[in-house]
Design a protein around this motif. Sequence first.
Motif, short mmCIF file in Angstrom:
data_model
loop_
_atom_site.label_atom_id
_atom_site.label_comp_id
_atom_site.label_asym_id
_atom_site.label_seq_id
_atom_site.Cartn_x
_atom_site.Cartn_y
_atom_site.Cartn_z
N ALA A 136 0.83 -1.21 0.00
CA ALA A 136 0.00 0.00 0.00
C ALA A 136 0.86 1.25 0.00
CB ALA A 136 -0.93 -0.01 1.20
N GLY A 167 0.99 1.41 -3.83
CA GLY A 167 -0.44 1.63 -3.68
C GLY A 167 -1.06 2.45 -4.78
N GLN A 176 -1.92 -3.47 -3.38
CA GLN A 176 -2.40 -4.07 -2.13
C GLN A 176 -3.75 -4.75 -2.33
OE1 GLN A 176 -2.40 -0.85 -2.81
NE2 GLN A 176 -3.98 0.27 -1.73
N TYR A 227 -8.06 1.53 -8.78
CA TYR A 227 -6.83 2.26 -8.47
C TYR A 227 -5.94 2.33 -9.69
CZ TYR A 227 -7.27 2.72 -3.40
OH TYR A 227 -7.64 3.09 -2.14
N SER A 275 -3.88 5.17 -0.50
CA SER A 275 -3.06 3.99 -0.24
C SER A 275 -2.10 4.22 0.92
CB SER A 275 -2.30 3.59 -1.50
OG SER A 275 -1.44 4.63 -1.90
N GLN A 325 -4.22 3.74 3.95
CA GLN A 325 -4.52 2.33 4.16
C GLN A 325 -3.31 1.57 4.67
OE1 GLN A 325 -5.86 1.52 0.27
NE2 GLN A 325 -7.98 2.10 0.70
#
Length: 66
Positions: free
Chosen positions: A11, A15, A20, A33, A46, A49
């Motif tokens: 991430a 990311g 991820q 994404y 990301s 996260q």
Amino acid sequence: MVNKFVFAFLAIFLGIFGAQWFYAKQYKRGFIYLVFCWTIIPIFMSIYQGFKALLTQTDSSFKIYV
């Protein structure tokens, strides 16, 4: 369930491309994404996260639900 350290690493560093989510087998999110990787939105999401995954409590096998 995924390993929290692998998920966080992907991430934070990959990311922007949704790596991820592909690792977590959530291909729809990963594709979104990937489509929006040219914008700045996936970068911030990301990173958030990744740090959220690092701060999540785990069991002895370091697995988390995403």
